[in-house]
Write an enzyme that holds these catalytic residues in place. Structure first.
Site, PDB file in Angstrom:
ATOM      1  N   LYS A  12      88.167 133.980 -86.891  1.00 15.42           N
ATOM      2  CA  LYS A  12      89.522 133.444 -86.719  1.00 15.42           C
ATOM      3  C   LYS A  12      89.696 132.053 -87.322  1.00 15.42           C
ATOM      4  O   LYS A  12      88.734 131.331 -87.553  1.00 15.42           O
ATOM      5  CB  LYS A  12      89.904 133.454 -85.232  1.00 15.42           C
ATOM      6  CG  LYS A  12      90.240 134.877 -84.787  1.00 15.42           C
ATOM      7  CD  LYS A  12      90.924 134.965 -83.467  1.00 15.42           C
ATOM      8  CE  LYS A  12      91.297 136.439 -83.213  1.00 15.42           C
ATOM      9  NZ  LYS A  12      91.708 136.681 -81.848  1.00 15.42           N
ATOM     10  N   ARG A  30      84.485 140.685 -79.061  1.00 10.67           N
ATOM     11  CA  ARG A  30      85.176 141.525 -80.056  1.00 10.67           C
ATOM     12  C   ARG A  30      84.872 140.939 -81.431  1.00 10.67           C
ATOM     13  O   ARG A  30      85.333 139.857 -81.764  1.00 10.67           O
ATOM     14  CB  ARG A  30      86.680 141.522 -79.777  1.00 10.67           C
ATOM     15  CG  ARG A  30      87.490 142.398 -80.703  1.00 10.67           C
ATOM     16  CD  ARG A  30      88.977 142.322 -80.359  1.00 10.67           C
ATOM     17  NE  ARG A  30      89.753 143.200 -81.218  1.00 10.67           N
ATOM     18  CZ  ARG A  30      90.153 142.876 -82.441  1.00 10.67           C
ATOM     19  NH1 ARG A  30      89.854 141.695 -82.948  1.00 10.67           N
ATOM     20  NH2 ARG A  30      90.855 143.736 -83.155  1.00 10.67           N
TER      21      ARG A  30
HETATM   22  N1  HH2 Z   1      92.465 139.630 -81.899  1.00  8.59           N
HETATM   23  C1  HH2 Z   1      92.988 140.398 -82.867  1.00  8.59           C
HETATM   24  C2  HH2 Z   1      93.418 141.703 -82.587  1.00  8.59           C
HETATM   25  N2  HH2 Z   1      93.272 142.233 -81.362  1.00  8.59           N
HETATM   26  N3  HH2 Z   1      92.566 142.018 -79.136  1.00  8.59           N
HETATM   27  C3  HH2 Z   1      92.037 141.287 -78.161  1.00  8.59           C
HETATM   28  N4  HH2 Z   1      91.884 141.796 -76.931  1.00  8.59           N
HETATM   29  N5  HH2 Z   1      91.625 139.994 -78.372  1.00  8.59           N
HETATM   30  C4  HH2 Z   1      91.749 139.391 -79.583  1.00  8.59           C
HETATM   31  O1  HH2 Z   1      91.386 138.205 -79.712  1.00  8.59           O
HETATM   32  C5  HH2 Z   1      92.316 140.149 -80.656  1.00  8.59           C
HETATM   33  C6  HH2 Z   1      92.724 141.489 -80.381  1.00  8.59           C
HETATM   34  C7  HH2 Z   1      93.122 139.839 -84.241  1.00  8.59           C
HETATM   35  O2  HH2 Z   1      91.982 140.133 -85.021  1.00  8.59           O
HETATM   36  P1  HH2 Z   1      91.895 141.310 -86.098  1.00  8.59           P
HETATM   37  O3  HH2 Z   1      92.128 142.622 -85.436  1.00  8.59           O
HETATM   38  O4  HH2 Z   1      90.624 141.213 -86.827  1.00  8.59           O
HETATM   39  O5  HH2 Z   1      93.040 140.982 -87.133  1.00  8.59           O
HETATM   40  P2  HH2 Z   1      94.462 141.619 -87.403  1.00  8.59           P
HETATM   41  O6  HH2 Z   1      95.295 141.400 -86.187  1.00  8.59           O
HETATM   42  O7  HH2 Z   1      94.972 140.866 -88.609  1.00  8.59           O
HETATM   43  O8  HH2 Z   1      94.268 143.076 -87.673  1.00  8.59           O
END
Ligand code: HH2
Length: 270
Positions: free
Chosen positions: A203, A237
């Site tokens: 992040k 995660r």
């Molecule tokens: N962060 C993201 C997505 N889902 N869910 C939870 N519970 N906690 C988090 O911190 C979280 C989440 C964002 O990360 P990522 O899925 O890699 O990116 P994107 O939203 O661009 O797909």
């Protein structure tokens, strides 16, 4: 928890696993690397992301869930849409990861009717605008109070506490100072008696410290994951499962939480 983003636009791996075949292969690889849970998402929720329709999110995620549901590891659906929660659970998912903490209409009842686990995450605002001017008087107290309130709503709806996971939502309507305060004070959440999930992987808050592009933040992410684990986080995660598992194994061995004499590994080299 290994992340599988079946999206063209996720902030660190958008487009890499956008087809069902590549996402399923990614899921199997993450299990081999040591993931205990697979988190499958079809909508990027990065700051400024455009919302995705139900049809499109369904098209992206359901075939992947169906293919991975029988793999023997829990599969989680990362969605804010109650209808997709229902369909994903019917397709074999056993956890709902909702950045909206089941606030959408019918979300609570859909999860209540199943035996699925649920992750309730805090965010301020919505992805499109959440980073424009996040404000809290006391971020730790406010995030804690919100999660207590959502846990109570879930319990009142009939979701047993043993099914609930909570998450402060790093980067979701938070400045750098807010994110760091929440991570340093994670015990405010671990004290609530349910597992805490930390989503720090790759992040921007780590990029601001280490100064790297998202896909170059593996080392920074591992450091943050270890810190979160030390603060009591029970689910990490992450995108980089091997790196995180290796670091956790060494940390656990050094911290004396496992019997090192029974550990396997090549141990070659001095
Ligand atoms: N962060 C993201 C997505 N889902 N869910 C939870 N519970 N906690 C988090 O911190 C979280 C989440 C964002 O990360 P990522 O899925 O890699 O990116 P994107 O939203 O661009 O797909």
């Amino acid at each position: 928890m290994g992340v599988i983003n079946v999206t063209p636009d996720s902030f660190s791996d958008g487009g890499l696993y956008a087809t069902a075949g590549s996402a399923v292969a990614r899921g199997r690889a993450l299990i081999d690397e040591g993931a205990d849970i697979l988190d499958i998402g079809g909508e990027s929720t990065r700051p400024g992301a455009q919302p995705v329709s139900l049809d499109e999110e369904r098209r992206r995620t359901l075939p992947v869930i169906e293919a991975l549901a029988g793999c023997g590891w829990p599969v989680s659906i990362d969605t804010r849409k109650p209808e997709l929660m229902r369909e994903a659970l019917a397709a074999g998912a056993s956890m709902v990861n909702d950045i909206g903490a089941l606030e959408s209409q019918h979300a609570l009842e859909i999860v209540t009717r199943t035996s699925a686990a649920v992750c309730l995450m805090h965010k301020q605002g919505d992805p499109q605008t959440m980073q424009q001017n996040p404000h809290y008087d006391d971020v730790v107290t406010e995030v804690q109070a919100y999660l207590v309130q959502r846990m109570e709503a879930a319990r009142r709806a009939g979701i047993a506490q043993s099914r609930i996971v909570i998450d402060p939502g790093f980067g979701f309507g938070k400045t750098q100072e807010h994110n760091i305060a929440l991570l340093r004070d994670l015990s405010a959440l671990t004290a609530l008696g349910v597992p805490v999930l930390a989503g720090l992987s790759r992040k921007a808050m780590l990029g601001r410290i280490a100064g790297r592009q998202p896909h170059e933040r593996v080392h920074a992410s591992v450091a943050a994951a270890l810190f979160a684990a030390q603060q009591g986080a029970r689910i990490l995660r992450v995108h980089d499962v091997t790196a995180t598992c290796d670091a956790l194994a060494v940390w656990r061995a050094l911290a004396g939480t496992i019997d090192v004499s029974t550990e396997s590994g090549t141990g070659s080299g001095q």
